[in-house]
Design an enzyme around this catalytic site. Structure first.
Site, mmCIF file in Angstrom:
data_model
loop_
_atom_site.group_PDB
_atom_site.id
_atom_site.type_symbol
_atom_site.label_atom_id
_atom_site.label_comp_id
_atom_site.label_asym_id
_atom_site.label_seq_id
_atom_site.Cartn_x
_atom_site.Cartn_y
_atom_site.Cartn_z
ATOM 1 C CB CYS A 580 11.660 30.185 64.401
ATOM 2 S SG CYS A 580 11.286 31.893 64.750
ATOM 3 C CG HIS A 716 14.983 26.920 68.811
ATOM 4 N ND1 HIS A 716 14.905 26.821 67.443
ATOM 5 C CD2 HIS A 716 14.412 28.104 69.139
ATOM 6 C CE1 HIS A 716 14.302 27.898 66.967
ATOM 7 N NE2 HIS A 716 14.001 28.690 67.965
ATOM 8 C CG HIS A 759 16.792 32.377 64.822
ATOM 9 N ND1 HIS A 759 16.493 31.305 64.013
ATOM 10 C CD2 HIS A 759 15.710 32.544 65.626
ATOM 11 C CE1 HIS A 759 15.288 30.851 64.313
ATOM 12 N NE2 HIS A 759 14.782 31.595 65.281
ATOM 13 C CG HIS A 1367 40.251 45.655 33.157
ATOM 14 N ND1 HIS A 1367 41.126 46.248 34.024
ATOM 15 C CD2 HIS A 1367 40.765 45.842 31.922
ATOM 16 C CE1 HIS A 1367 42.126 46.775 33.347
ATOM 17 N NE2 HIS A 1367 41.931 46.530 32.061
ATOM 18 C CG ASP A 1554 38.353 47.098 28.086
ATOM 19 O OD1 ASP A 1554 39.511 46.921 27.717
ATOM 20 O OD2 ASP A 1554 38.050 47.653 29.156
#
EC number: 2.3.1.-
Length: 1782
Positions: A580, A716, A759, A1367, A1554
């Site tokens: 962490c 923290h 976190h 589109h 198209d």
């Protein structure tokens, strides 16, 4: 030993001079010893105090060495310390058994450190000599004085001072050991004083009383109390504390006296009955003191505090130390003797001044000063110099550079981030913080199916216990081409690594980084450091399809490595995992690299993108995660764990002095950073407050910060009970202690970003840091939102008393003069690591007073790697200018040129004001020129040619702004002028510096030298900007400058030739007797019309640019003839007719001068010779003869250019720069070589130099010339500032490998075996079929020739959603009919092959009918499912039927589209189309002719799709296949090229379909044959769609269609779209239908299904995007419950038996509504009788929709489209309106 006699004789040169007394006290300052040590620590980092730094380093080493030699019990008392100054931060040490050692060390360090620092600041004041300088001190102060006595110079003091510190430590140890034997330390830790001062007692009386007591009590000798100091008004007695206390209780003499305990806790000194000379020697002697003996002897006398006399002569340092130490240990202090000694010596010296230097005033100092003032003769000045305030003085704002890299502060100069909930930049991130948002949500489907992978009960194997997280929106978006990545590599590269390189680029861009611009931006000295703690994408997503990029795309090391590789950085690249705390530990490692000097600039950060359900499951089982819906309930009483989060952030760091030198924006300054480990915690994952506190103090110590100066701590704060409680304990103990509390004016706030965005694990630390940087920037503390209920009960109850605050609402945090904002950032690891850094606000950097940028014009540049991004960058810049109207143009120019990387698509605007800049940028965007701009060549910069102008275009006098403003150009001019004057020529500077008006003529020498020297200086100026020539050419006089730049002539020789030639002209030729005349005619024309007259051809500059020479009369005659024939003739303003017979008198002498006085060198550049009409490469061609001929003969510029072009010395790509006063030669170049593309002038007559230069630089820049912009701006950089402009506009596409199925749950276990059938029914059958639009087969069944297949797809999946948004209509992504066609092709082929294996069908998608538009919902975080079925009763019938359904809340809705697939033969189609080919081709040719005649309209690709977008459909780039369109009324053809861009998995890509088919839609929505302002047209489908061959990427086609209104309904149009390739029909969309609708209905039909269309603004004639699809059956949505609802139909009023409705008031809503109905239906009010039915009045379903929309828009009445069915008569409607809206 005899006393040293320092008394000077009367003849001594020191007589009548001043005397100095330096006094060192024996008491530590009582008001902030820690603060003093911090200040000294700060000074040691300053380059101005190297001696102070060395003294502290030597002292630290000495004390470390002494501690090492202590016995174990004592050694254990001393905690590790980095600097001797840090001992002040250990109060427990100062109260322990070694307190005497520690206090002695600190006293000597502070006094000697102050002494050294003061005199390093003022070295001129360090004037001591042995004749008039005396040192003295009390106690340990006497010891400190020995260092000064031994040091002949200030530079010697650090070594001698360190020995004093060592001896002080030893002395304390000895005293403690001896005193411990007299009285052991109190077991409770209570400290007792070993000395008391007793005022108003005679020493003799005290001594007699003590003798009586000792005799009476038989006190042992060593334990006796004794007099240790005597002053004029008091005595000090010392002894064991217990005996002292007993004395004051038992002795009447002492009990009745006033006595004060002194802070003497280390033991006894000044005790001759205890110590002897052997003790003194034991303290002094050792190897270190012996080393001093070789170089130090006593220089200045030290006065004994016992006798007041100087100590005896010491021949060695050891001897002096022993004298002093013996005195300290054995002799009582008698300060009166010292005072008397000083006074006597002052009298003997007959001084005029006595200066007493002290370290703060004190009683002994006061007594000394008083005695001097009263005892010395009148007129003697007695002064005190207190050195103590030097430490605490206010420091200069101008920070000196640090002593070395290790002492630097670290500046953060750029940042960027991608955070959850749409925070795609730091501003959006701040919005989240400022608004106090908690952005958690359910795990989105692009990660994994949360429903199947989540089990709140915790019983299912491998399942998460929480469904929540905080997620980046669309993490797969990436501009792969920009980073030179293929789509495959991008897709397989971890998205967090992709976002890391994106944020790194943005952070560097905001930092103004340009490679190698400065020393700190050298690519060899830059590195990357990133924290990463997981590999989700590699483990789960890309692991499903392992291929080439599995390792480089997924392994962590490649994240920072890829950044280094892309930016070509040679420094280190580190990927760091500390769980962490990864990102903050990484930033600390990056800081260490900067402090160590390993790198000069680093890009650092962290990354985390969550896609692996395993990590959720593992953290759940480890009890890390919250189960409740919140980001993190940080500090809440019910905090139960953290909420996982995505995030990527990057920052750019460099040493502060480098950042300031580089003119960077400084967002914040890191003062210190460190990492430690919670080794003593109860478990590896459990936090430890002690370790956290220790870490904070370590960072504060190293940075020299008082904890009370910290005003914010970003904690923290994960939201766990244990973590929050431990952290608040450490934070409160360090920053808001219960003892020595913060003042009320000095609160400390705490916060935790995890309460907002969760976190982020590996990114958590840098996320917190970015938050703090934003707080500095915004001058505010955002609210803390983690406390949802009440505060954690484990928090201290006295937070308010401690002045520790939690900001529950936004708090101001402004800058304050003289007090910097300092914050701490904590980041802790589940693995036990703790990282903390201290950061302060960045310095304000106002422009210095008087610093101005005098340039009148500036160049602003914008660039990109693609045209789409270039347009986006231009739009962003315009938005920035709109938001910042007061921005300085000079800053903007500096930022966009010198502080930006320049890409291959470029726009440059030279301008003098912001308004003009905006106008030019808007024009660039509006004119669509972005799409026509040519990118610079990828093969490298173009060749450059310098063309040097002749005299014909020169001013008589110049006023060069470049000379005034450019130091480099000015220095070149002045150097050349010095050379000229050195050769005897007059100065030419007055001719160019504006000293004279422009029409002031100078002598030929000055004029010609001014021209040539200016051109030389100008060429060198261009070269200094990086514009270096590859070839040169000089015209006439300009050739001298050209030859110098080519290396043929030195500057001195060029000046010599030009000056001497001009002198010869003045001497031998008559000025103005001849003329030169420019003629706009060819040689043949001149010969034809003036051939009979005398003239000479001086210059052939171009096909029709000639210069003639001759006498004035000859030129006048020629001019009359030629002008009569219409040819323009201009007489040049020159004194002589060069290249003519007038030059003959000077030629011989000029040649001789050139031959004897000049050295000709070989050219180092090709020289194009207009004399020889060739290119010169050799060293023999150009010589004195050449110079003669060049003066006399014709300038053949035209033929020279053609020859150079012929032999490829120059080519069409060559960029020409005119070096001269006006663009002349470049015009000749263009006329000679018309294909030349780029020519620029340096100066232009009548135009400010900067206007010309900036314009030319812009042209060169856009041509690909690498301009050194830093050099261009460098002279003015003090007046310029880097702007925080918008970052690069990415051309992003989604690259994402979706995790499929539930194998993360089932791997390696049998838990789910019983659920398999059920799972299969839910998740779909295992099938090889998966495309972007057909994502999951949920059912298939086959019986003989019959079969059916059912699929489900999520429109929110990235490729499908991108196709829909390709589109756009009305601002929304719409599933176009081409997407439905792809689905039909896919399912049709799948079904056919299941029933007819190994056969390839040709399919006709027929009878497609879409009755309701499929519009992408706004909420992309939840699925939007459709289900399509394909079935056939008998495949031999060669047809299958398809139906489309929406799936809402698990239920299947009524079908909204249907189609039939016919399996046919392509050969039959081709045969049937062949007869029509010539008809179609004929119509195409007819349209082509109409376009040539100006009858039909021809549109470019950009124009066509721009019109399409403004009318109805905004196509993405992949759909924009039409390259050009020719349109006439309702008929058109288009040339089509299919894109080669990849993305998604398709059977027939919708953007291919198209591209070849949407010409019909273009006609219906763009042609002026339709009223496109009032209406729009959409297609509900077609009769057939057939392609005889696959549509291939990059292939070219031609489409043709003519739309015809139907007879039955003029709102419906039909047409056949023919698709041709190589003049053959290869495809056809037959019977394509378009239905016309009022534009007011656009918003109703094409709004997101999860948005209330009737509450949004109606579409205008330029709608935003949305999907087409509707027919007349399009249905509006039901009215929301909040609107007045119509009664149930059973209760609806009818006309039968009901009274007429009351007549409404004319201003009522009902009356207005009826009037509106009449207007829209074209009826009179008289027609709207109550009994009239709306159906009979002609109000059909379409008109109902229009009127309903008008009700909403005009009246605010929200109704459904079925209004007129529910209220069928006028009376019914009136009654309802009166009831609800009256």
């Amino acid at each position: 030993m005899r006393p040293v006699d320092f008394t000077p004789s009367s003849e001594s040169p020191t007589a009548e001079k001043g005397m100095k007394v330096v006094y060192f006290g024996n008491e530590l300052p009582q008001d902030g010893i820690q603060g003093i040590c911090r200040r000294l620590h700060t000074y040691t980092k300053d380059r101005r105090y190297p001696l102070l730094a060395r003294f502290i380093e030597e002292s630290t080493w000495a004390v470390h060495d002494e501690v090492r030699q202590l016995h174990a019990a004592q050694k254990a008392l001393v905690s590790p310390f980095e600097s001797v100054l840090h001992l002040a931060e250990q109060p427990e040490l100062c109260r322990g058994p070694l307190c005497g050692s520690i206090e002695g060390v600190l006293l000597c360090v502070i006094q000697l450190g102050t002494f050294i620092g003061y005199y390093e600041d003022s070295p001129n004041e360090y004037t001591f000599d042995s004749a008039n300088t005396y040192l003295t001190g009390l106690g340990l102060g006497l010891l400190a004085s020995t260092a000064v006595s031994l040091s002949p110079t200030l530079a010697d003091l650090p070594l001698a001072g360190a020995e004093v510190v060592r001896v002080a430590f030893r002395l304390g140890v000895l005293v403690a050991d001896v005193s411990q034997n007299l009285q052991p330390a109190d077991a409770t830790g209570e400290r007792d004083s070993w000395a008391y001062v007793i005022p108003n007692v005679a020493p003799k009386e005290a001594e007699e009383e003590l003798a009586v007591i000792h005799t009476r009590e038989n006190t042992p000798e060593a334990s006796r109390i004794f007099i240790s100091a005597i002053s004029r008004t008091s005595v000090t007695i010392s002894g064991p504390p217990a005996r002292l206390r007993r004395l004051f209780r038992m002795s009447d003499f002492f009990r009745d006296r006033t006595f004060v305990a002194l802070p003497v806790y280390g033991g006894l000194c000044h005790a001759k009955h205890i110590y002897n000379s052997q003790h003194a020697r034991s303290v002094v002697q050792g190897p270190s003191i012996a080393a001093l003996d070789t170089r130090f002897i006593a220089r200045y006398p030290i006065l004994s505090t016992g006798s007041g006399e100087p100590f005896p002569t010491a021949t060695t340092a050891t001897e002096l130390f022993e004298h002093v130490m013996t005195e300290i240990l054995t002799q009582a202090i008698e300060w009166e003797n010292v005072i008397q000694g000083v006074v006597e010596r002052a009298k003997l010296l007959s001084v005029s001044e006595v200066q007493v230097q002290v370290f703060r005033n004190s009683h002994p100092v006061h007594d000394l000063l008083s005695a001097l003032e009263t005892s010395l003769r009148e007129g003697v000045e007695v002064a005190i110099k207190d050195l103590g305030p030097w430490i605490t003085r206010t420091r200069d704002e101008e920070r000196p550079p640090p002593r070395g890299t290790a002492q630097s502060k670290i500046a953060i100069v750029g940042m960027s981030c991608r955070m959850p909930s749409g925070a795609t930049d730091t501003e959006k991130f701040w919005d989240i913080l400022e608004q106090g948002l908690d952005v958690h949500r359910k795990i989105p489907p692009d990660r994994f199916d949360v429903d199947s992978h989540y089990d709140p009960a915790g019983k299912r194997v491998n399942a998460s216990h929480t469904p929540y997280g905080c997620f980046i929106d669309e993490p797969g978006l990436f501009d792969a081409p920009f980073f030179n990545m293929s789509p495959r590599e991008a897709q397989q590269t971890d998205p967090m690594q992709r976002l890391a390189i994106v944020t790194a680029y943005e952070a560097l861009e905001r930092a103004g980084y340009v490679a190698n611009r400065t020393r700190s931006s050298n690519k060899h000295r830059m590195g990357t450091f990133y924290g990463q703690a997981s590999d989700d994408y590699r483990e789960v997503n890309s692991a499903q399809e392992i291929s080439t990029y599995f390792i480089p795309g997924g392994c962590r090391a490649f994240g920072p490595g890829r950044i280094n590789y892309f930016f070509k950085l040679w420094g280190p690249s580190f990927s760091i995992d500390t769980a962490c705390s990864s990102s903050l530990a990484t930033i600390q490692a990056a800081c260490t690299a900067l402090w160590n000097g390993d790198t000069d600039t680093v890009v650092a950060g962290g990354m985390n993108v969550l896609t692996n359900s395993d990590a959720f499951a593992g953290l759940s089982h480890g009890h890390f995660l919250t189960k409740t819906p919140n980001a993190c309930k940080t500090w809440d009483c019910e905090a139960d764990g953290y909420c996982r989060a995505d995030g990527v952030a990057s920052i750019v760091m460099k040493r502060l002095e480098d950042a300031e030198a580089d003119n960077d924006n400084i967002l914040g300054v890191i003062l210190g950073a460190a990492t430690n480990h919670s080794a003593e915690a109860i478990s590896i994952t459990h936090p430890h407050a002690g370790a956290q506190s220790c870490l904070s103090r370590q960072v504060l110590r190293s940075a020299g910060i008082d904890p009370m100066d910290v005003s914010y701590v970003e904690m923290h704060g994960t939201g766990t009970q244990a973590g929050d409680a431990e952290e608040i304990k450490s934070v409160s103990d360090v920053f808001a202690p219960a003892v020595k509390r913060r003042s009320s004016q000095q609160p400390v706030f705490i916060g935790a970003v995890k309460a907002n965005v969760g976190h982020g694990e590996a990114v958590a630390g840098v996320t917190a840091l970015v938050k703090v940087l934003l707080m500095f920037q915004k001058e505010a503390i955002p609210p803390h939102v983690g406390i949802k209920n009440s505060i954690n009960p484990g928090f201290p109850k006295d937070l308010d008393q401690r002045n520790l605050r939690i900001p529950y609402e936004k708090k101001p945090w402004p800058r304050r003069p003289g007090r910097k904002r300092i914050a701490m950032v904590n980041n802790f690891s589940a693995a036990g690591g703790n990282s903390t850094l201290a950061i302060e606000e960045g310095p304000l950097r106002p422009k210095p007073a008087g610093a101005i940028d005098p340039r009148s014009s500036h160049l602003v540049t914008v660039s990109a790697k693609s045209k789409i991004s270039l347009k986006g960058n231009l739009e962003r810049l315009l938005s920035f200018l709109d938001a910042h109207p007061d921005v300085a143009l000079s800053d903007l120019a500096y930022t966009t040129t010198a502080r930006r990387h320049h890409h291959n698509h470029r726009v440059a605007v030279a301008t003098s004001d912001i308004a003009d800049l905006k106008a030019q940028l808007c024009k660039t965007l509006e004119s669509d020129s972005v799409n026509t701009l040519q990118p610079i060549s990828a093969t490298g910069p173009p060749p450059i040619a310098f063309a040097f102008t002749g005299q014909g275009s020169s001013y008589k006098s110049w006023d060069l702004q470049l000379f005034q403003h450019s130091p480099y150009f000015r220095s070149q001019i002045l150097h050349l002028d010095t050379l000229a004057q050195g050769q005897g020529f007059p100065s030419f500077v007055p001719a160019i510096d504006g000293s004279y008006p422009r029409d002031h003529a100078h002598c030929p020498v000055i004029t010609q030298l001014a021209l040539v020297c200016t051109e030389i200086a100008l060429a060198k100026y261009w070269v200094s900007l990086g514009v270096t020539p590859d070839v040169v050419v000089g015209h006439s006089l300009g050739e001298y400058a050209a030859l110098h730049i080519a290396g043929v002539l030195s500057a001195s020789d060029a000046i010599f030739l030009v000056g001497q030639r001009a002198c010869l002209l003045q001497e031998r030729c008559q000025p103005s007797s001849h003329q030169m005349m420019a003629v706009r005619a060819s040689l043949e024309q001149i010969e034809q019309f003036a051939g009979s007259l005398p003239y000479e051809i001086a210059c052939v500059n171009g096909p029709r640019e000639m210069v003639l020479s001759g006498t004035r009369e000859e030129m006048a005659a020629v001019a009359r003839l030629l002008e009569a024939e219409g040819f323009k003739c201009i007489v040049l303003e020159v004194a002589f007719a060069f290249h003519s017979a007038q030059m003959d008198p000077i030629l011989d002498e000029f040649e001789a001068l050139a031959a004897s006085g000049v050295v000709f060198q070989a050219p180092n550049l090709p020289v194009i010779s207009p004399l020889l009409s060739k290119v010169v490469f050799d060293e023999h061609t150009i010589d004195s003869v050449y110079m003669r001929r060049a003066t006399r003969e014709t300038v053949h510029f035209l033929s020279a250019m053609k020859m150079a072009h012929k032999i490829s010395t120059i080519d069409d790509a060559t960029v020409w720069v005119e070096i001269g006063p006006h663009p002349v030669c470049v015009n000749f170049v263009r006329s000679s070589l018309p294909s030349t593309s780029v020519t620029v002038p340096s100066f232009r007559r009548g135009e400010d130099n900067w206007v010309t230069l900036t314009s030319s630089l812009g042209i060169l820049h856009c041509a690909g010339v690498p301009v050194d912009w830093n050099e261009f701006h460098q002279p003015f950089e003090r007046a310029l500032r880097l702007l925080d402009l918008p970052t690069y506009s990415w051309n992003e596409k989604t690259y994402w490998i979706q995790y499929q199925g539930n194998w993360a749950l089932t791997k390696g276990n049998t838990f789910y075996d019983d659920e398999a059938p059920q799972t299969k029914a839910l998740a779909g059958l295992a099938s090889e079929l998966r495309t972007s639009t057909v994502q999951q087969i949920i059912h298939e069944q086959y019986d003989g020739a019959a079969g059916s297949v059912v699929m489900q797809s999520d429109l929110m999946q990235p490729d499908f959603l991108a196709a829909a948004y390709g589109h756009k209509m009305n601002g929304r992504g719409v599933v176009t009919s081409s997407i439905h066609a792809d689905i039909a092709f896919t399912l049709g082929e799948y079904l056919y092959k299941k029933l007819n294996p190994n056969q390839e069908p040709h399919m006709n998608i027929a009878n497609l009918e879409v009755v309701k538009a499929l519009v992408a919902q706004e909420n992309t975080k939840s699925p939007q499912l459709i289900q399509v079925s394909a079935s056939t009763d008998n495949i031999r019938s060669r047809q299958a039927h398809l139906k489309w359904h929406n799936v809402i809340n698990g239920s299947i809705e009524e079908p909204f589209a249907s189609a039939t697939v016919y399996y046919e033969e392509a050969s039959d189609w081709l045969a049937s189309w062949r007869p029509a080919t010539h008809l179609v081709q004929g119509r195409i040719h007819a349209l082509e002719q109409l376009a040539e005649d100006g009858v039909a309209n021809r549109f470019t690709r950009r124009m066509a799709y721009g019109l399409f977008a403004s009318s109805l459909v905004d196509y993405a780039d992949k759909y924009r296949g039409m390259q050009s369109v020719v349109l006439h009324e309702l008929e058109a053809f288009a040339d089509v090229v299919l894109t080669t861009e990849k993305g998604g998995t398709w059977t027939v890509p919708p953007y291919f379909i198209d591209s070849v088919a949407h010409l019909a839609g273009f006609i219906m929505n763009v042609s002026d044959a339709n009223d496109t302002n009032a209406n729009f047209c959409v297609t509900p489908g077609w009769s057939s769609m057939r392609f005889a061959a696959p549509l291939l990427p990059g292939s070219k086609y031609r489409s043709y269609v003519k739309m015809i209104p139907t007879v039955e309904d003029n709102n419906i149009y039909l047409g056949d779209v023919y698709i041709l390739q190589d003049e053959t029909i290869v495809g056809m969309v037959g019977g394509i239908k378009f239905r016309r609708y009022p534009r007011i209905l656009l918003n109703r039909f094409f709004s997101a299904p999860d948005a209330d269309a009737r509450k949004s603004t109606p579409a205008t004639s330029a709608p935003a995007p949305a999907p087409p699809a509707g027919s007349e059956a399009l249905q509006p949505k039901a009215a929301p419950a909040s609107t007045p609802a119509a009664p149930a139909s059973a209760d609806a009023p009818t006309t039968n038996g009901v009274k007429a409705a009351a007549e409404p008031d004319a201003n009522s809503t009902a009356a207005k509504a009826i009037a509106l109905v009449a207007t829209e239906a074209g009826l009179g009010l008289s027609d709207l009788k109550d009994s009239a039915s709306f159906s009979s009045l002609g109000i059909d379903s379409l008109m109902s929709l229009v009127i309903s929309e008008k009700f909403r828009e005009t009246l605010g009445v929200t109704v459904t489209g079925s209004l007129f069915l529910e209220y069928p008569t006028v009376g019914d409607l009136k009654s309802w309106l009166l009831e609800y809206y009256s």
